[in-house]
Design a protein around this motif. Structure first.
Motif, mmCIF file in Angstrom:
data_model
loop_
_atom_site.group_PDB
_atom_site.id
_atom_site.type_symbol
_atom_site.label_atom_id
_atom_site.label_comp_id
_atom_site.label_asym_id
_atom_site.label_seq_id
_atom_site.Cartn_x
_atom_site.Cartn_y
_atom_site.Cartn_z
ATOM 1 N N ILE A 22 0.838 -1.201 0.000
ATOM 2 C CA ILE A 22 0.000 0.000 0.000
ATOM 3 C C ILE A 22 0.870 1.247 0.000
ATOM 4 C CG2 ILE A 22 -1.606 1.350 1.423
ATOM 5 C CD1 ILE A 22 -2.814 -1.418 2.268
ATOM 6 N N ALA A 23 1.949 1.227 0.770
ATOM 7 C CA ALA A 23 2.865 2.367 0.795
ATOM 8 C C ALA A 23 3.454 2.620 -0.588
ATOM 9 C CB ALA A 23 3.974 2.125 1.816
ATOM 10 N N SER A 24 3.806 1.566 -1.299
ATOM 11 C CA SER A 24 4.356 1.717 -2.653
ATOM 12 C C SER A 24 3.310 2.300 -3.604
ATOM 13 C CB SER A 24 4.841 0.364 -3.187
ATOM 14 O OG SER A 24 5.899 -0.138 -2.407
ATOM 15 N N LEU A 25 2.064 1.822 -3.471
ATOM 16 C CA LEU A 25 1.000 2.339 -4.323
ATOM 17 C C LEU A 25 0.743 3.815 -4.049
ATOM 18 C CD1 LEU A 25 -1.491 -0.667 -4.108
ATOM 19 C CD2 LEU A 25 -0.257 0.077 -6.151
ATOM 20 N N VAL A 26 0.702 4.194 -2.782
ATOM 21 C CA VAL A 26 0.476 5.593 -2.423
ATOM 22 C C VAL A 26 1.617 6.464 -2.935
ATOM 23 C CG1 VAL A 26 0.283 7.211 -0.488
ATOM 24 C CG2 VAL A 26 -0.973 5.045 -0.435
ATOM 25 N N GLU A 27 2.839 5.973 -2.811
ATOM 26 C CA GLU A 27 3.996 6.735 -3.276
ATOM 27 C C GLU A 27 3.939 6.955 -4.787
ATOM 28 O OE1 GLU A 27 8.903 6.629 -3.018
ATOM 29 O OE2 GLU A 27 7.709 4.962 -2.247
ATOM 30 N N SER A 28 3.357 5.993 -5.506
ATOM 31 C CA SER A 28 3.259 6.113 -6.966
ATOM 32 C C SER A 28 2.070 6.964 -7.405
ATOM 33 C CB SER A 28 3.160 4.724 -7.607
ATOM 34 O OG SER A 28 1.918 4.115 -7.291
ATOM 35 N N GLY A 29 1.280 7.436 -6.431
ATOM 36 C CA GLY A 29 0.181 8.334 -6.758
ATOM 37 C C GLY A 29 -1.202 7.731 -6.667
ATOM 38 N N GLU A 30 -1.312 6.460 -6.301
ATOM 39 C CA GLU A 30 -2.629 5.832 -6.165
ATOM 40 C C GLU A 30 -3.323 6.335 -4.896
ATOM 41 O OE1 GLU A 30 -3.874 4.179 -8.467
ATOM 42 O OE2 GLU A 30 -2.255 3.216 -9.586
ATOM 43 N N ARG A 31 -4.631 6.397 -4.967
ATOM 44 C CA ARG A 31 -5.452 6.747 -3.806
ATOM 45 C C ARG A 31 -5.962 5.443 -3.199
ATOM 46 N NH1 ARG A 31 -8.268 11.878 -4.408
ATOM 47 N NH2 ARG A 31 -10.270 10.840 -4.156
ATOM 48 N N VAL A 32 -5.650 5.210 -1.933
ATOM 49 C CA VAL A 32 -5.972 3.939 -1.282
ATOM 50 C C VAL A 32 -6.764 4.202 -0.004
ATOM 51 C CG1 VAL A 32 -5.071 1.802 -0.284
ATOM 52 C CG2 VAL A 32 -3.861 2.891 -2.199
ATOM 53 N N VAL A 33 -7.837 3.439 0.164
ATOM 54 C CA VAL A 33 -8.580 3.408 1.418
ATOM 55 C C VAL A 33 -8.434 2.003 1.975
ATOM 56 C CG1 VAL A 33 -10.823 3.616 2.545
ATOM 57 C CG2 VAL A 33 -10.236 5.139 0.640
ATOM 58 N N VAL A 34 -8.033 1.893 3.222
ATOM 59 C CA VAL A 34 -7.877 0.596 3.880
ATOM 60 C C VAL A 34 -9.077 0.361 4.795
ATOM 61 C CG1 VAL A 34 -6.445 -0.822 5.405
ATOM 62 C CG2 VAL A 34 -5.365 0.802 3.818
ATOM 63 N N VAL A 35 -9.637 -0.826 4.709
ATOM 64 C CA VAL A 35 -10.704 -1.247 5.626
ATOM 65 C C VAL A 35 -10.246 -2.547 6.272
ATOM 66 C CG1 VAL A 35 -13.123 -1.933 5.862
ATOM 67 C CG2 VAL A 35 -12.484 -0.188 4.183
ATOM 68 N N HIS A 36 -10.472 -2.688 7.556
ATOM 69 C CA HIS A 36 -10.023 -3.923 8.208
ATOM 70 C C HIS A 36 -11.077 -4.459 9.158
ATOM 71 C CE1 HIS A 36 -9.174 -2.424 12.341
ATOM 72 N NE2 HIS A 36 -8.922 -1.271 11.730
ATOM 73 N N GLY A 37 -10.969 -5.777 9.382
ATOM 74 C CA GLY A 37 -11.797 -6.439 10.373
ATOM 75 C C GLY A 37 -10.945 -6.834 11.567
ATOM 76 N N GLY A 38 -11.329 -7.918 12.240
ATOM 77 C CA GLY A 38 -10.566 -8.343 13.400
ATOM 78 C C GLY A 38 -11.290 -9.375 14.237
ATOM 79 N N SER A 39 -12.032 -10.265 13.569
ATOM 80 C CA SER A 39 -12.824 -11.246 14.322
ATOM 81 C C SER A 39 -11.961 -12.139 15.197
ATOM 82 C CB SER A 39 -13.643 -12.106 13.357
ATOM 83 O OG SER A 39 -14.731 -11.376 12.843
#
Length: 275
Positions: A22-39
């Motif tokens: 994700i860090a690499s994608l953001v650095e290349s200019g991509e817009r990223v939203v992370v969603v997580h669970g945790g059951s």
């Protein structure tokens, strides 16, 4: 392009590779939203407190958690607290200016409460009351767009806000379906990372990944192959596409550069043409 990445909470999922990617994608200019669970973390916490997590089966054969008031307290402690903070810190260490938030923050995720659920117990259909869960009907996409436009990477999780009479209440919701709702609202690519390489045509053969689903016939084969927890993944992917997501991929969280790999064709990719 905007990408919504759901990082699974299964014990076998190591998020480090996904965060680095994700860090690499953001650095290349991509817009990223992370969603997580945790059951898994919620179950571990409940068991450490001497309580047993409770799962129920719906008449449709889908197994899900029954969230009573005590379990909801644990959810509120573990997901937007411990787990969300850990992911935000991991992204900050990778050079990403991440912002953690839950579905209640800014009214990000809202919808009706499901105070009672239909279940099957001992072969009989019953109604269980006292459930603290809800169905996401609205996503505040403007809030996420504001953060993305400001150079931030949102890291979101449940609970969501649900109406209970005249008041709002924090309730549980499925994290895969939350990610799907977010992807639909943003018109984004949805990547559901889990602990298997994709949807398998043969559960005994890890090489039998259904790689692309782009027609109704292929979608029918996909739904027939999906079993157990994968049924919920396919359901979430379907909801995301119906809501406006541009594609949905179910892929291996532990692969090398898992998000980039998924966007490049690894895992099971479902397109709007399949529906």
């Amino acid at each position: 392009m905007t990408v919504v990445v759901k990082i699974g909470g299964a014990r076998a999922v190591d998020p480090k590779g996904a965060l680095a990617d994700i860090a690499s994608l953001v650095e290349s200019g991509e817009r990223v939203v992370v969603v997580h669970g945790g059951s898994t973390a919620v179950d571990d916490t409940l068991e450490a407190m001497g309580e047993t997590p409770e799962y129920v089966e719906t008449p449709g054969g889908v197994v899900g958690r029954f969230t009573d008031e005590r379990t909801m307290d644990v959810f509120s402690m573990v997901l937007p607290g411990k787990l969300n903070t850990a992911l935000v810190v991991g992204l900050q260490n990778a050079g990403v200016n991440a912002v953690g938030l839950s579905g209640v923050d800014g009214g990000l995720l809202t919808g009706p409460r499901k105070g009672a659920v239909r279940v099957v117990e001992d072969g009989k259909r019953k109604i269980r009351r006292g459930d603290h869960s809800g169905r996401i009907a609205e996503v505040d996409g403007d809030l996420l767009e504001t953060l993305l436009d400001g150079g931030y990477t949102p890291v979101a999780t449940v609970p969501m806000l649900a109406k209970d009479g005249e008041e709002w209440l924090a309730v549980n919701s499925d994290a895969d379906r939350a990610a799907a709702a977010v992807a639909g609202a943003l018109g984004a690519d949805l990547v559901l990372l889990t602990d298997v390489p994709g949807v398998l045509a043969d559960l005994e053969d890890p090489e039998s990944v259904i790689d692309r689903v782009d027609s109704p016939a292929a979608y029918e084969a996909l739904t027939e192959a999906a079993e157990g927890f994968m049924t919920r993944k396919v359901m979430a992917a379907t909801e995301g596409l119906e809501g406006g997501a541009s594609s949905a991929v179910i892929a291996d969280a532990n692969a090398d550069a898992p998000v980039s790999a998924a966007l490049g064709g690894a895992g099971t990719t479902i397109t709007p043409d399949a529906l």
